[in-house]
Design a protein around this motif. Sequence first.
Motif, mmCIF file in Angstrom:
data_model
loop_
_atom_site.group_PDB
_atom_site.id
_atom_site.type_symbol
_atom_site.label_atom_id
_atom_site.label_comp_id
_atom_site.label_asym_id
_atom_site.label_seq_id
_atom_site.Cartn_x
_atom_site.Cartn_y
_atom_site.Cartn_z
ATOM 1 N N ILE A 285 46.915 17.084 36.070
ATOM 2 C CA ILE A 285 45.670 16.493 35.825
ATOM 3 C C ILE A 285 45.591 15.372 34.860
ATOM 4 N N ARG A 286 44.622 14.539 34.981
ATOM 5 C CA ARG A 286 44.175 13.573 33.899
ATOM 6 C C ARG A 286 43.437 14.255 32.777
ATOM 7 N N LEU A 287 44.131 14.014 31.566
ATOM 8 C CA LEU A 287 43.393 14.368 30.278
ATOM 9 C C LEU A 287 43.506 13.530 29.080
ATOM 10 N N SER A 288 42.600 13.238 28.263
ATOM 11 C CA SER A 288 43.046 12.337 27.251
ATOM 12 C C SER A 288 43.608 13.221 26.151
ATOM 13 N N GLU A 289 44.099 12.403 25.287
ATOM 14 C CA GLU A 289 44.846 13.081 24.054
ATOM 15 C C GLU A 289 44.164 14.202 23.487
ATOM 16 N N GLN A 290 42.918 13.759 23.151
ATOM 17 C CA GLN A 290 41.891 14.804 22.233
ATOM 18 C C GLN A 290 41.724 16.065 23.297
ATOM 19 N N ALA A 291 41.404 15.677 24.501
ATOM 20 C CA ALA A 291 41.088 16.765 25.290
ATOM 21 C C ALA A 291 42.248 17.881 25.371
ATOM 22 N N LEU A 292 43.483 17.548 25.771
ATOM 23 C CA LEU A 292 44.585 18.158 25.605
ATOM 24 C C LEU A 292 44.722 18.968 24.248
ATOM 25 N N ARG A 293 44.597 18.167 23.174
ATOM 26 C CA ARG A 293 44.684 18.808 21.945
ATOM 27 C C ARG A 293 43.585 20.009 21.632
ATOM 28 N N ALA A 294 42.477 19.612 22.400
ATOM 29 C CA ALA A 294 41.371 20.747 22.094
ATOM 30 C C ALA A 294 41.767 21.968 23.125
ATOM 31 N N LEU A 295 42.495 21.825 24.296
ATOM 32 C CA LEU A 295 42.614 23.009 25.087
ATOM 33 C C LEU A 295 43.786 23.800 24.319
ATOM 34 N N ALA A 296 44.750 22.985 23.545
ATOM 35 C CA ALA A 296 46.101 23.719 23.070
ATOM 36 C C ALA A 296 45.518 24.366 21.926
ATOM 37 N N GLU A 297 44.485 23.985 21.053
ATOM 38 C CA GLU A 297 44.294 24.521 19.776
ATOM 39 C C GLU A 297 44.048 25.811 19.692
ATOM 40 N N PRO A 298 42.979 26.478 20.675
ATOM 41 C CA PRO A 298 42.856 27.763 20.722
ATOM 42 C C PRO A 298 44.036 28.749 20.909
ATOM 43 N N LEU A 299 44.975 28.142 21.567
ATOM 44 C CA LEU A 299 46.232 28.920 21.762
ATOM 45 C C LEU A 299 47.247 28.676 20.627
ATOM 46 N N GLY A 300 46.823 28.016 19.489
ATOM 47 C CA GLY A 300 47.956 27.788 18.272
ATOM 48 C C GLY A 300 48.937 27.066 18.573
ATOM 49 N N VAL A 301 48.543 26.117 19.703
ATOM 50 C CA VAL A 301 49.781 25.015 19.912
ATOM 51 C C VAL A 301 49.043 23.576 19.041
#
Length: 124
Positions: free
Chosen positions: A66-82
């Motif tokens: 899928i296409r995501l912005s860097e900010q969106a990818l970071r926002a998805l990863a953050e709750p997982l501790g990534v």
Amino acid sequence: MCLFQYDDDPEPEERVPAGLLYVPVRPGAAEVAVRMFRTPLGARTAVGFTDPGLLAAVFGAQQPCIRLSEQALRALAEPLGVELLTVDPTFTAPAVTRSVTRSVTGGSPVLAPDPRRASSAPAA
């Protein structure tokens, strides 16, 4: 991907945003899940590619993305501790597969356990 920090590396606030990325996903029944990976040293990382050809070169042409912005990818990863984001990685290890082994006495083949499945129940 470089695992070392150098004196002339930009600080996080000085880095240029990666823009829209092609992000590998796992398809589900009704949705997709962004795939997370590990660096060679074991740190968890989100992965994105600036070009679909780069993603295909690493994961194969059949890898959904899928296409995501860097900010969106970071926002998805953050709750997982990534906290780490790797852009355009070029090195991947081969997929873990089951191997067939033979006993020392020459008996029938035995399938080695699949390390991706943690199960205490013996295989039937």
